[in-house]
Write an enzyme that holds these catalytic residues in place. Structure first.
Site, mmCIF file in Angstrom:
data_model
loop_
_atom_site.group_PDB
_atom_site.id
_atom_site.type_symbol
_atom_site.label_atom_id
_atom_site.label_comp_id
_atom_site.label_asym_id
_atom_site.label_seq_id
_atom_site.Cartn_x
_atom_site.Cartn_y
_atom_site.Cartn_z
ATOM 1 N N ASP A 68 -1.041 -41.327 25.585
ATOM 2 C CA ASP A 68 -0.620 -39.937 25.492
ATOM 3 C C ASP A 68 0.851 -39.870 25.875
ATOM 4 O O ASP A 68 1.256 -40.386 26.916
ATOM 5 C CB ASP A 68 -1.465 -39.017 26.382
ATOM 6 C CG ASP A 68 -1.464 -37.609 25.806
ATOM 7 O OD1 ASP A 68 -1.841 -37.440 24.633
ATOM 8 O OD2 ASP A 68 -1.066 -36.667 26.516
ATOM 9 N N THR A 69 1.636 -39.266 24.988
ATOM 10 C CA THR A 69 3.085 -39.268 25.155
ATOM 11 C C THR A 69 3.612 -37.845 25.195
ATOM 12 O O THR A 69 3.140 -36.988 24.450
ATOM 13 C CB THR A 69 3.736 -40.041 23.988
ATOM 14 O OG1 THR A 69 3.369 -41.423 24.099
ATOM 15 C CG2 THR A 69 5.250 -39.944 24.023
ATOM 16 N N PHE A 148 9.263 -41.826 14.323
ATOM 17 C CA PHE A 148 8.435 -40.658 14.006
ATOM 18 C C PHE A 148 8.627 -39.585 15.080
ATOM 19 O O PHE A 148 9.358 -39.798 16.058
ATOM 20 C CB PHE A 148 6.956 -41.057 13.891
ATOM 21 C CG PHE A 148 6.349 -41.532 15.185
ATOM 22 C CD1 PHE A 148 6.554 -42.828 15.641
ATOM 23 C CD2 PHE A 148 5.575 -40.682 15.966
ATOM 24 C CE1 PHE A 148 5.999 -43.263 16.852
ATOM 25 C CE2 PHE A 148 5.003 -41.101 17.168
ATOM 26 C CZ PHE A 148 5.222 -42.391 17.610
ATOM 27 N N GLY A 149 7.947 -38.461 14.889
ATOM 28 C CA GLY A 149 7.949 -37.398 15.899
ATOM 29 C C GLY A 149 9.352 -36.926 16.251
ATOM 30 O O GLY A 149 10.153 -36.572 15.381
ATOM 31 N N HIS A 176 9.420 -45.929 26.046
ATOM 32 C CA HIS A 176 8.302 -45.529 26.901
ATOM 33 C C HIS A 176 7.039 -46.320 26.549
ATOM 34 O O HIS A 176 6.372 -46.885 27.393
ATOM 35 C CB HIS A 176 8.084 -44.021 26.704
ATOM 36 C CG HIS A 176 8.061 -43.591 25.260
ATOM 37 N ND1 HIS A 176 9.129 -43.783 24.418
ATOM 38 C CD2 HIS A 176 7.089 -43.067 24.486
ATOM 39 C CE1 HIS A 176 8.826 -43.355 23.211
ATOM 40 N NE2 HIS A 176 7.576 -42.927 23.211
ATOM 41 N N ARG A 177 6.716 -46.375 25.248
ATOM 42 C CA ARG A 177 5.494 -47.070 24.803
ATOM 43 C C ARG A 177 5.631 -48.580 25.014
ATOM 44 O O ARG A 177 4.691 -49.239 25.452
ATOM 45 C CB ARG A 177 5.243 -46.751 23.320
ATOM 46 C CG ARG A 177 3.975 -47.384 22.735
ATOM 47 C CD ARG A 177 3.569 -46.720 21.424
ATOM 48 N NE ARG A 177 3.331 -45.304 21.630
ATOM 49 C CZ ARG A 177 4.167 -44.339 21.196
ATOM 50 N NH1 ARG A 177 5.239 -44.641 20.509
ATOM 51 N NH2 ARG A 177 3.919 -43.078 21.473
HETATM 52 P P1 ITT Z 1 -3.025 -39.542 19.181
HETATM 53 O O1 ITT Z 1 -3.326 -38.498 20.228
HETATM 54 O O2 ITT Z 1 -4.050 -39.600 18.113
HETATM 55 O O3 ITT Z 1 -2.694 -40.874 19.781
HETATM 56 P P2 ITT Z 1 -0.690 -37.862 18.633
HETATM 57 O O4 ITT Z 1 0.371 -37.928 17.582
HETATM 58 O O5 ITT Z 1 -1.488 -36.586 18.747
HETATM 59 O O6 ITT Z 1 -1.659 -39.116 18.416
HETATM 60 P P3 ITT Z 1 0.152 -37.431 21.367
HETATM 61 O O7 ITT Z 1 -1.036 -36.580 21.666
HETATM 62 O O8 ITT Z 1 0.556 -38.476 22.359
HETATM 63 O O9 ITT Z 1 -0.011 -38.212 19.998
HETATM 64 O O10 ITT Z 1 1.330 -36.423 21.037
HETATM 65 C C1 ITT Z 1 2.621 -36.709 21.248
HETATM 66 C C2 ITT Z 1 3.555 -35.963 20.331
HETATM 67 O O11 ITT Z 1 4.828 -36.527 20.576
HETATM 68 C C3 ITT Z 1 3.267 -36.132 18.828
HETATM 69 O O12 ITT Z 1 3.679 -34.969 18.170
HETATM 70 C C4 ITT Z 1 4.156 -37.277 18.400
HETATM 71 O O13 ITT Z 1 4.706 -37.068 17.115
HETATM 72 C C5 ITT Z 1 5.271 -37.261 19.456
HETATM 73 N N1 ITT Z 1 5.528 -38.649 19.862
HETATM 74 C C6 ITT Z 1 4.672 -39.527 20.446
HETATM 75 N N2 ITT Z 1 5.264 -40.712 20.619
HETATM 76 C C7 ITT Z 1 6.513 -40.590 20.135
HETATM 77 C C8 ITT Z 1 7.595 -41.477 20.008
HETATM 78 O O14 ITT Z 1 7.503 -42.755 20.383
HETATM 79 N N3 ITT Z 1 8.718 -41.018 19.467
HETATM 80 C C9 ITT Z 1 8.828 -39.745 19.066
HETATM 81 N N4 ITT Z 1 7.850 -38.846 19.126
HETATM 82 C C10 ITT Z 1 6.697 -39.251 19.668
#
Ligand code: ITT
Length: 196
Positions: A68-69, A148-149, A176-177
């Site tokens: 969870d990020t 991404f994100g 972080h990851r």
């Molecule tokens: P899962 O829960 O299925 O693992 P998720 O995309 O919903 O996938 P999170 O609940 O951890 O993941 O949500 C984190 C949000 O932050 C999500 O919108 C991602 O696009 C973004 N995110 C996560 N890791 C990232 C990264 O390494 N770089 C940029 N954005 C990130």
């Protein structure tokens, strides 16, 4: 070693696969035919990471971890944080989330931001969490096409480009990851079969 990564996010899975290397066979719920949402209803990254891992552990009974990020922006009091995935609404649209953060940051001079990641592992029924964090700042407009994100708007400290301008290996080295997964790998060494 076979491990399930309890995620529906294929970008995360790609980064983690590159970090784990050949000693591990990584499966996602999707690989096992599970395509529904994995619940995440907690108020902290730790709670959500544990909730996702427990859900998939109960379903498949195999060693399993989740991630969870949160993207934490200082001038927004740590938002979007644990709500990073659905900041702009339940559609969970990463572009809309990023644009909303940029709008909220318009005119602000304090640009400090960070990514924080909690990985929760369930192995032989035992739960362990690992954390990784990268400090940096939020840009005023997206830069770069990779990642991404929120990657296009995050500049890690010590770099003059965004995360989305680094390739996967470069991002993994400092992210972080990358940090959280490296702690996970160290921990999993105790379960390795000794070579005779
Ligand atoms: P899962 O829960 O299925 O693992 P998720 O995309 O919903 O996938 P999170 O609940 O951890 O993941 O949500 C984190 C949000 O932050 C999500 O919108 C991602 O696009 C973004 N995110 C996560 N890791 C990232 C990264 O390494 N770089 C940029 N954005 C990130």
């Amino acid at each position: 070693m076979k491990l399930i990564f309890a995620t529906a996010n294929q970008h995360k899975a790609e980064e983690v696969r590159a970090l784990l290397g050949r000693a591990f066979t990584l499966l996602t719920p999707n690989d096992l035919g599970y395509t529904e949402d994995i619940p995440e209803t907690g108020n902290t990254l730790e709670d959500n990471a544990l909730e996702k891992a427990r859900f998939i552990w109960k379903k498949f009974g195999l060693p399993c971890f989740s991630d969870d990020t949160g993207f934490e922006v200082e001038a927004l009091n740590g938002a979007p944080g644990v709500f990073s995935a659905r900041y702009a609404g339940e559609a969970r649209d990463p572009k809309a989330n990023m644009q909303l953060v940029l709008r909220e940051m318009e005119g602000k001079t304090l640009r400090t931001a960070r990514f924080r990641c909690v990985v929760a592992l369930i192995m032989e029924g035992k739960e362990t969490c690992f954390e990784g964090m990268v400090n940096g700042s939020i840009l005023t407009a997206p830069q770069g096409e990779q990642g991404f994100g929120y990657d296009p708007v995050f500049r890690p400290d010590g770099y003059d480009c965004s995360f989305a301008e680094l390739d996967l290996e470069e991002k993994n080295k400092i992210s972080h990851r990358g940090q959280a997964i490296s702690k996970l790998v160290d921990f999993l060494r105790q379960y390795e079969q000794p070579h005779l």
